[in-house]
Design an enzyme around this catalytic site. Structure first.
Site, short mmCIF file in Angstrom:
data_model
loop_
_atom_site.label_atom_id
_atom_site.label_comp_id
_atom_site.label_asym_id
_atom_site.label_seq_id
_atom_site.Cartn_x
_atom_site.Cartn_y
_atom_site.Cartn_z
N HIS A 1 -1.40 10.04 -2.40
CA HIS A 1 -0.46 10.33 -1.31
C HIS A 1 0.90 10.65 -1.91
O HIS A 1 1.51 9.83 -2.62
CB HIS A 1 -0.39 9.10 -0.41
CG HIS A 1 0.36 9.29 0.86
ND1 HIS A 1 1.72 9.15 0.94
CD2 HIS A 1 -0.07 9.60 2.11
CE1 HIS A 1 2.11 9.36 2.19
NE2 HIS A 1 1.03 9.63 2.92
N GLY B 1 0.83 -1.21 0.00
CA GLY B 1 0.00 0.00 0.00
C GLY B 1 0.86 1.24 0.00
O GLY B 1 0.55 2.23 -0.67
N GLU C 1 -2.88 13.55 2.59
CA GLU C 1 -1.49 13.99 2.40
C GLU C 1 -1.11 13.92 0.92
O GLU C 1 -0.05 13.43 0.55
CB GLU C 1 -0.54 13.14 3.24
CG GLU C 1 -0.86 13.17 4.73
CD GLU C 1 0.08 12.29 5.55
OE1 GLU C 1 0.46 12.71 6.65
OE2 GLU C 1 0.41 11.19 5.09
N CYS D 1 7.84 10.09 10.81
CA CYS D 1 8.63 9.60 9.68
C CYS D 1 9.63 10.63 9.18
O CYS D 1 10.71 10.27 8.69
CB CYS D 1 7.69 9.17 8.55
SG CYS D 1 6.50 10.44 8.07
#
Length: 651
Positions: A265, A188, A317, A412
């Site tokens: 994304h 994903g 995002e 992240c």
């Protein structure tokens, strides 16, 4: 292979000497890496909890407890390990190496007998492996583990983490692909694709490359794997909004070779495109390369901010439509610009075209550097181009923060930023059998093989404070080859000479000047880049920037802060025709070149007793000396207003 014309020079073969970049490398080594270690161990007071190291310990049976954090928390540890490994390339540190060894022991202890390694599924849902690929991040975390393992092996020669990663990769290769007993799915969140290619390059195991290609080829095929997985899955999704984002969110709406627009994304997109480029160049896949070029144009011509930021909307995002680039609500995730750099770097390995290096440089000097505080202990996840602190409490702007944070519940970006800065030498140069390419103007010593012989390049640079860079060639015997130097798009009057003899810069092809000759030991190339300040205007299709200008000098985009220019920056007007004076200020923000320019401040004289709207008013324009600073340095003096795009004073 035909499409891979150049290889990036390994960080092991580049020694950074540049004062500007050594400053950042030292800050990261001495400050950021220890700080991130403490954050991963929940030892930073006032910072969001991580629990990432403890998750591994629990999975390994080294302590008791429950999993905490997002499902992808393992990846933060891997990126820290990679950052620490890259730091060891620059400066060997026995204490840091011992700390990484300890971390490697903890990670490896959590590996299951069949090679599986993921703390979330081991602790929380051991029976649900590979059942939530759409959002479970198993393959994403595996990819970052592989990248960390490769980096640490190259830095130290130690194999323990590499062997751990290979056992996991072997399991993944056995689990996914064509065949009656294999899963016909894919990640994903892309990352595993580019990581498997790195593992292949390090080990020579072709099954890693073949599995990476399978993941690229399978994405978006019908019947769509994510749709089938969703129909089977009976649990609660980690992200309840996931299905609202659609298949475009993970770039799974159609096969990758049919795609032409950057969607979904933004980080997932960039990691996918990087993996696609890796496969295109290793399999001479013309169809894949054509798709990448279409997508590159979509990103850079329609969906990229002037700072090199991408991904304009908080919803998912993600990318939105062409030219939708709001300044005050920009999402512009740090990881997305890092991914853009990776994508650009791979395209440069296939085609020497300055458009890729120009964007790579733009994202590096503005977003990546700007995401970190000058002391290396606070970070931005989101990188807006306009901030009004009181507006950040609005629901549609809560993702925008006026100050960098100590840590994030989804963290992240901080370790991603440090690993990128520490690997800057990898982005600076590339090489082929008969060419040495200069992409970024960084003072360094590089050692490469040209036509089987050792060539050393010593670069002395005042860049980015000034535009002069000198390259000195060191070799044992004369060699015929080409040194190709990028001519930045922003440098309108570039001068290059060899041993004092001017070169014909106008002969540059696709933004690179090829200096082909028999090079001898001691040959000197001087490059003088035009660092004049330039005023930029956006396309009329970018509605938010109509009537506004932005200022750039060299690689740096500039901004105004209220600390220098007073509050209510929306009332400031800049005279784009006035002389812009660049001044180096050693005492300001660790030493920056600021820009001073004439402008004015508008005052609307309200004679109606504070009414919200009125017809009779007087506009008073007061002269103002505007001070602009590099965008990367904003928000290092406390919370205040900031603007990149400033209203232009009427001509």
């Amino acid at each position: 292979m035909g499409y891979r014309k150049f290889s990036s020079v390994s960080i092991a073969d580049v020694r950074i000497t540049d004062p500007f970049w050594r400053k950042y490398i030292d800050v990261i080594t001495e400050s950021s890496i220890p700080y991130l270690w403490n954050a991963l161990n929940d030892n930073v007071p006032g910072a969001a909890a991580s629990h990432a190291i403890d998750n591994y310990k629990i999975a390994a049976g080294l302590c008791e407890g429950d999993y905490y954090g997002p499902v992808f928390q393992d990846s933060d540890v891997s990126k820290w390990v990679e950052g620490a490994a890259l730091s060891l390339f620059h400066d060997r540190d026995e204490r840091l190496e011992a700390l990484v060894d300890y971390t490697v022991d903890v990670i490896s202890a959590a590996q299951q007998p069949d090679g599986y390694l993921n703390s979330y599924y081991t602790i929380k849902e051991p029976g649900r492996r590979w059942t939530t690929l759409r959002e479970g991040h198993e393959l994403y975390c595996a990819g970052h583990l592989m990248e960390a393992a490769v980096a640490y092996f190259k830095a130290t020669g130690k194999r323990k983490l590499l062997d751990t990663a290979c056992r996991y990769a072997d399991l993944i290769c056995r689990t996914f692909g064509e065949g009656p007993d294999k899963i016909k799915g894919y990640a994903g969140h892309p990352e595993i694709e580019l990581a498997l290619v790195k593992l292949y390059e390090t080990t020579g195991k072709t099954q890693y490359l073949e599995t990476a290609k399978y993941f690229i080829d399978q994405r978006g095929q019908e019947p769509n794997y994510f749709d089938m997985e969703t129909s089977r899955y009976k649990g609660e999704y980690f992200n309840p909004n996931l299905l609202d984002f659609g298949l475009q969110y993970g770039q799974a709406h159609r096969p990758v070779r049919e795609q032409s627009e950057a969607v979904g994304h933004a980080v997932r997109a960039m990691y996918l495109y990087t993996g696609m480029a890796d496969i295109a160049m290793r399999y001479d896949d013309e169809e894949l390369l054509k798709a990448l070029k279409r997508i590159w144009q979509s990103v850079t011509k329609e969906k990229m901010y002037i700072t090199g930021a991408i991904g304009s909307t908080e919803f998912g995002e993600s990318f939105s439509g062409p030219y939708d680039l709001p300044n005050d609500r920009a999402y512009a995730e740090t990881c997305a610009s890092i991914g853009l750099m990776m994508f650009a770097n791979r395209m440069l390995e296939m085609e020497l075209d300055a458009q890729y290096a120009d964007v790579m440089e733009l994202a590096l000097y503005n977003v990546v550097l700007g995401s970190m505080a000058l002391d290396g202990k606070a970070f931005f996840y989101v990188n807006p181009l306009e901030v009004y602190p009181e507006k950040c409490v609005r629901r549609d702007c809560q993702h925008v923060l006026p100050e960098r944070q100590k840590w994030f519940s989804c963290s992240c970006c901080p370790p991603n930023a440090i690993r990128t800065v520490l690997s800057v030498g990898n982005y600076a140069y590339s090489v082929s059998e008969d060419a040495f390419n200069i992409h970024l103007f960084i003072g360094a010593d590089a050692s490469v093989k040209i036509k089987g012989k050792q060539v050393e390049m010593h670069a002395e640079s005042g860049y980015p404070l000034d535009g002069h860079v000198r390259y000195m060639v060191k070799l044992d015997s004369p060699i015929d080859f080409s040194i190709n130097i990028r001519i930045p798009q922003w440098s309108k009057n570039t001068k290059i000479s060899v041993n004092g003899e001017p070169c014909e810069v106008e002969k540059a092809q696709k933004g690179y000047l090829a200096i082909k000759r028999c090079f001898r030991n001691g040959d000197v190339i001087d490059a003088e880049l035009d660092m004049n300040t330039a005023v930029y205007r956006a396309s009329e299709k970018v509605r938010e920037n109509a009537g506004k200008v932005a200022v750039r000098r060299g690689p740096f985009v500039y901004c105004a802060e209220s600390t220098d220019n007073g509050e209510n920056l929306h009332l400031v007007r800049i005279d784009a025709r006035a002389q812009m004076k660049a001044e180096y200020d050693a005492a300001l923000l660790n030493g920056i070149t600021k820009i001073c320019v004439k402008g004015s401040r508008m005052k609307y004289n309200d004679n109606k007793g504070g009414m919200l709207y009125y017809t009779d008013h007087e506009i008073v324009e007061t002269p103002l000396d505007i001070v602009l600073i590099p965008y990367y340095a904003w928000a290092n003096r406390g919370s205040n207003e900031m603007r990149v795009w400033i209203e232009e004073k009427n001509r």
